[in-house]
Motif scaffolding. Structure first.
Motif, short mmCIF file in Angstrom:
data_model
loop_
_atom_site.label_atom_id
_atom_site.label_comp_id
_atom_site.label_asym_id
_atom_site.label_seq_id
_atom_site.Cartn_x
_atom_site.Cartn_y
_atom_site.Cartn_z
N ASP A 1 9.84 3.01 -2.65
CA ASP A 1 9.36 4.40 -2.60
C ASP A 1 7.83 4.42 -2.57
N SER B 1 5.85 2.20 -1.35
CA SER B 1 5.42 1.77 -0.02
C SER B 1 5.47 2.92 0.97
N ARG B 2 6.57 3.66 0.98
CA ARG B 2 6.71 4.79 1.91
C ARG B 2 5.72 5.90 1.60
N PHE C 1 2.17 4.89 2.55
CA PHE C 1 2.00 4.97 4.00
C PHE C 1 1.74 6.41 4.43
N ALA C 2 2.52 7.35 3.89
CA ALA C 2 2.33 8.76 4.23
C ALA C 2 0.96 9.26 3.78
#
Length: 87
Positions: free
Chosen positions: A57, A59-60, A63-64
């Motif tokens: 989570d 990581s995502r 990235f966002a």
């Protein structure tokens, strides 16, 4: 007892239990500047270190946040360039 078909679930007495808890609900944060995005990234990193946010989570979400901060940066440069061209 219910039969479980999902590999990512465990059952106790027929109850469905998700393999990992969802992200904890937090109040919305202001993400209007690159600094806001940096602060939110730091908060998420600390929460991951404390075990309240899963690494995947994190990581995502990072990235966002990185994508958002780049868009904010580009918008700032674009606005400044337009103002310079007007002069």
């Amino acid at each position: 007892m219910k039969k479980l078909t999902s590999k990512s679930s465990q059952g106790i007495d027929g109850e469905y239990i998700p393999a990992r808890p969802p992200l904890l609900a937090r109040k919305p944060v202001k993400l209007a500047t690159v600094r806001d995005c940096r602060r939110e990234t730091a908060k998420l990193y600390n929460e991951c270190r404390q075990g309240t946010v899963e690494t995947a989570d994190l990581s995502r979400l990072v990235f966002a946040l990185t994508s958002l901060s780049k868009m904010i940066e580009l918008e700032t440069f674009e606005t400044r360039l337009i103002e310079l061209e007007k002069k």
